[in-house]
Design a protein around this motif. Sequence first.
Motif, short mmCIF file in Angstrom:
data_model
loop_
_atom_site.label_atom_id
_atom_site.label_comp_id
_atom_site.label_asym_id
_atom_site.label_seq_id
_atom_site.Cartn_x
_atom_site.Cartn_y
_atom_site.Cartn_z
N GLY A 157 4.06 14.54 -7.97
CA GLY A 157 4.14 13.09 -8.15
C GLY A 157 4.06 12.30 -6.87
O GLY A 157 4.12 11.07 -6.88
N GLY A 158 3.90 13.01 -5.72
CA GLY A 158 3.83 12.31 -4.43
C GLY A 158 5.17 12.32 -3.74
O GLY A 158 5.67 11.27 -3.32
N ASN A 159 5.79 13.52 -3.58
CA ASN A 159 7.14 13.61 -3.03
C ASN A 159 7.24 13.08 -1.61
O ASN A 159 8.29 12.59 -1.19
N MET A 160 6.16 13.17 -0.83
CA MET A 160 6.13 12.54 0.50
C MET A 160 5.32 11.26 0.40
O MET A 160 4.17 11.30 -0.05
N HIS A 161 5.91 10.14 0.79
CA HIS A 161 5.15 8.90 0.69
C HIS A 161 5.49 7.93 1.80
O HIS A 161 6.53 8.06 2.47
N CYS A 162 4.59 6.97 1.99
CA CYS A 162 4.83 5.90 2.96
C CYS A 162 4.41 4.57 2.32
O CYS A 162 3.52 4.52 1.47
N PHE A 163 5.09 3.50 2.75
CA PHE A 163 4.84 2.15 2.24
C PHE A 163 4.37 1.26 3.38
O PHE A 163 4.95 1.31 4.48
N THR A 164 3.37 0.44 3.11
CA THR A 164 2.94 -0.58 4.07
C THR A 164 2.80 -1.90 3.31
O THR A 164 1.99 -2.00 2.38
N LEU A 173 -0.51 22.11 4.71
CA LEU A 173 -1.53 21.46 3.92
C LEU A 173 -0.90 20.67 2.76
O LEU A 173 -0.01 21.16 2.07
N ALA A 174 -1.39 19.46 2.56
CA ALA A 174 -0.90 18.61 1.47
C ALA A 174 -2.09 17.94 0.79
O ALA A 174 -3.14 17.72 1.40
N LYS A 175 -1.88 17.61 -0.47
CA LYS A 175 -2.91 16.93 -1.25
C LYS A 175 -2.50 15.49 -1.47
O LYS A 175 -1.35 15.19 -1.80
N VAL A 176 -3.45 14.59 -1.30
CA VAL A 176 -3.17 13.17 -1.52
C VAL A 176 -2.97 12.92 -3.01
O VAL A 176 -3.82 13.27 -3.83
N LYS A 177 -1.83 12.34 -3.34
CA LYS A 177 -1.55 12.00 -4.74
C LYS A 177 -1.92 10.55 -5.03
O LYS A 177 -2.54 10.24 -6.04
N ILE A 192 7.03 7.00 -10.23
CA ILE A 192 8.01 8.07 -10.29
C ILE A 192 7.49 9.26 -9.51
O ILE A 192 6.33 9.66 -9.68
N LEU A 193 8.31 9.83 -8.66
CA LEU A 193 7.96 11.07 -7.99
C LEU A 193 9.05 12.10 -8.26
O LEU A 193 10.20 11.76 -8.52
N TYR A 194 8.64 13.37 -8.22
CA TYR A 194 9.50 14.48 -8.60
C TYR A 194 9.69 15.43 -7.41
O TYR A 194 9.00 15.31 -6.39
N PRO A 195 10.62 16.38 -7.53
CA PRO A 195 10.87 17.28 -6.40
C PRO A 195 9.63 18.03 -5.90
O PRO A 195 9.50 18.28 -4.70
N ALA A 196 8.73 18.40 -6.81
CA ALA A 196 7.58 19.21 -6.40
C ALA A 196 6.23 18.55 -6.65
O ALA A 196 5.20 19.11 -6.29
N HIS A 221 0.86 -1.19 0.00
CA HIS A 221 0.00 0.00 0.00
C HIS A 221 0.89 1.23 0.00
O HIS A 221 1.82 1.35 0.81
N ILE A 222 0.62 2.15 -0.93
CA ILE A 222 1.38 3.39 -1.03
C ILE A 222 0.42 4.56 -0.82
O ILE A 222 -0.62 4.64 -1.47
N LYS A 223 0.81 5.44 0.09
CA LYS A 223 0.08 6.69 0.25
C LYS A 223 1.08 7.83 0.09
O LYS A 223 2.13 7.83 0.74
N SER A 224 0.77 8.76 -0.81
CA SER A 224 1.72 9.84 -1.08
C SER A 224 1.01 11.18 -1.14
O SER A 224 -0.20 11.26 -1.39
N TYR A 225 1.79 12.24 -0.91
CA TYR A 225 1.25 13.60 -0.86
C TYR A 225 2.17 14.56 -1.61
O TYR A 225 3.37 14.33 -1.74
#
Length: 283
Positions: free
Chosen positions: A201-208, A178-182, A195-199, A146-150
């Motif tokens: 594509g989901g630059n902040m993410h977590c894996f489960t 404030l962040a938007k869910v990608k 793929i995520l980019y500096p600004a 599971h990937i959740k990114s912002y």
Amino acid sequence: MRVESSLADRVSVAELSLEKSKSGSRKSRRRHKKPAPMPSLVQRLFETCKEVFSDGRSGVVPHPADVDRLQSILDNVTAADVGLTPNMACFRNIEFQGPPPITYLHLYECDNFSIGIFCLPPSGVIPLHNHPGMTVFSKLLFGSIHIKSYDWVAIPQDANDTTNQTHSKSFLPPGAQLAKVKTDAIFTAPCETSILYPADGGNMHCFTAKTSCAVLDVLGPPYCDDEGRHCTYYNDFSYASFPGDARLVPCEGEEYAWLEETEKPDDFLVVGAPYRGPRIVEH
């Protein structure tokens, strides 16, 4: 004299014939020399990363054609290509109080990029973190995750816009942004490289990890504290968790959250292990 001349001629002809035979044999050996073996997929990945991340500066995104080229190679990498099988010890579900340890296999790192593999047992978690100034390629080699990114959201100054600066900050954790869910989904191998980019594509993410799984990561450029690319961890809270004087009005399918910087979680444990796959050769 005539006899000696004739003998000398015969010896000369014989020597010439022998030399031609040797020369022909050498040419034959050259013609039948085995072709050099094809480079491993890991070696091709390394060579491509050298080209794609040749700039090496923070925040520089590779050309779209280079992004496609690197993604294409990663899309074809399998667990077998890097010497992994799901029955290895690092993927076993061992009882722990909290998330189990994550194993990291280091393949390569230089100033411009790094290549490594995260091995997650079932329920393994890589907590929410950022990738400042980086372009990151993540390939799920096997299993489900599971990937959740912002991505960050810039709150507009105009009070008539979709959000309002009068939103009560006193309700928010200090420094929350404030962040938007990608992305908020489960991925199962085989699947395309993310793929995520500096600004974006989901630059902040977590894996489960939903099952045992392995993620091949390419970071360009890699983390570097001296250059301001240090890993920051976050707690995330749903937007509605902190009421205020205004409400963000998301479009259909959009979701927002507040992210608060935090210390690296105490229960997040990463252990190193030797990489056993094909060796990377630097030229």
